[in-house]
Design a protein around this motif. Structure first.
Motif, short mmCIF file in Angstrom:
data_model
loop_
_atom_site.label_atom_id
_atom_site.label_comp_id
_atom_site.label_asym_id
_atom_site.label_seq_id
_atom_site.Cartn_x
_atom_site.Cartn_y
_atom_site.Cartn_z
N CYS A 47 -29.73 -20.03 23.76
CA CYS A 47 -29.33 -18.87 24.55
C CYS A 47 -29.76 -19.12 25.99
O CYS A 47 -30.23 -20.20 26.32
CB CYS A 47 -30.00 -17.60 24.01
SG CYS A 47 -31.80 -17.65 24.07
N SER A 117 -22.61 -12.27 27.04
CA SER A 117 -22.91 -13.69 27.25
C SER A 117 -24.39 -13.99 27.05
O SER A 117 -25.22 -13.09 26.97
CB SER A 117 -22.49 -14.10 28.67
OG SER A 117 -23.22 -13.38 29.62
N ASP A 118 -24.69 -15.28 26.97
CA ASP A 118 -26.06 -15.82 26.91
C ASP A 118 -26.82 -15.45 25.64
O ASP A 118 -28.05 -15.38 25.65
CB ASP A 118 -26.85 -15.40 28.16
CG ASP A 118 -26.17 -15.82 29.43
OD1 ASP A 118 -25.57 -16.91 29.44
OD2 ASP A 118 -26.21 -15.05 30.41
N GLN A 119 -26.12 -15.22 24.55
CA GLN A 119 -26.75 -14.92 23.27
C GLN A 119 -26.72 -16.16 22.37
O GLN A 119 -25.84 -17.00 22.50
CB GLN A 119 -26.01 -13.77 22.57
CG GLN A 119 -25.98 -12.49 23.35
CD GLN A 119 -27.36 -11.91 23.53
OE1 GLN A 119 -28.10 -11.76 22.58
NE2 GLN A 119 -27.71 -11.60 24.78
N TYR A 138 -21.44 -15.54 16.62
CA TYR A 138 -22.07 -15.45 17.94
C TYR A 138 -22.74 -14.09 18.05
O TYR A 138 -22.08 -13.05 17.87
CB TYR A 138 -21.03 -15.65 19.04
CG TYR A 138 -21.59 -15.50 20.43
CD1 TYR A 138 -22.58 -16.36 20.89
CD2 TYR A 138 -21.14 -14.50 21.27
CE1 TYR A 138 -23.10 -16.22 22.17
CE2 TYR A 138 -21.65 -14.35 22.55
CZ TYR A 138 -22.63 -15.22 22.99
OH TYR A 138 -23.17 -15.08 24.26
N GLY A 140 -23.57 -12.37 20.43
CA GLY A 140 -23.05 -11.53 21.50
C GLY A 140 -21.77 -10.81 21.11
O GLY A 140 -21.27 -9.98 21.87
N CYS A 141 -21.23 -11.10 19.94
CA CYS A 141 -20.03 -10.45 19.44
C CYS A 141 -20.41 -9.09 18.88
O CYS A 141 -21.24 -8.99 17.98
CB CYS A 141 -19.39 -11.31 18.34
SG CYS A 141 -17.96 -10.58 17.52
#
Length: 184
Positions: A47, A117-119, A138, A140-141
């Motif tokens: 991440c 983002s960035d997860q 993911y 971040g989803c």
């Protein structure tokens, strides 16, 4: 009844009983010996911070292979899982219902209503008698579709990590891009 016909009917009944018995015996043998996965792989992605990134695979014979990508202490390591650990992993895969999940939960085409983002992400692959099944998730989803499977994916990934004791190779988070060789 004609003797030849009687002999034919008896032969037919004997043959049918034998074949039926063989089917029943085969069904019982299959139910007693459940199919296990040939391999289970857990891949965690990094991440924006120092999330550990690695791939760990366990095979049906208990061989564990760990490859550290970032923010872990071990570059490459191996170990051996016990039959109980393997059974727990196979049970966790079954309980998660991995085969019923979509292949991907990473973007809007996969049902993500919003993507942060960035997860970190998790990818789990199971290879068994049915074939290969991979679920790429993911973190971040977000949205109803992803949120419905998130707890099952997270629990399965945690179970794999716990059973294979990946913490011994992850260690304390490393500076970005650093990977040390495993002593174990």
């Amino acid at each position: 009844m004609h003797p030849a016909r009687t002999l034919f009917v008896r032969s037919l009944l004997t043959c049918s009983a034998f074949l039926l018995g063989a089917c029943v015996m085969r069904a019982d043998a299959t139910s007693e010996q459940p199919m296990h996965a040939a391999s289970v792989t857990l891949q965690r992605s990094t991440c924006l911070g120092n999330c550990p990134s690695y791939t760990v695979t366990v095979t049906a014979d208990g061989q564990i292979n760990f490859v550290g990508h970032a923010h872990v202490q071990a570059g490459v390591a191996s170990g051996l899982a016990t039959p109980a650990q393997l059974a727990n992993i196979f049970a966790a895969v079954k309980q998660a219902g991995l085969r019923s999940m979509r292949d991907s939960y990473v973007g809007s085409d996969d049902g993500c209503e919003m993507v942060m983002s960035d997860q970190p992400g998790v990818k789990i692959t199971v290879v068994d008698a049915v074939g290969s099944k991979t679920v790429d998730f993911y973190n971040g989803c977000t949205g109803a579709v992803a949120d419905a499977v998130r707890p099952r994916i997270e629990q399965l990934a945690r179970s794999i990590d716990q059973q294979l004791d990946t913490a011994r190779w992850i260690g304390k988070p490393m500076a970005p891009g650093k990977v040390e060789k495993a002593d174990r």
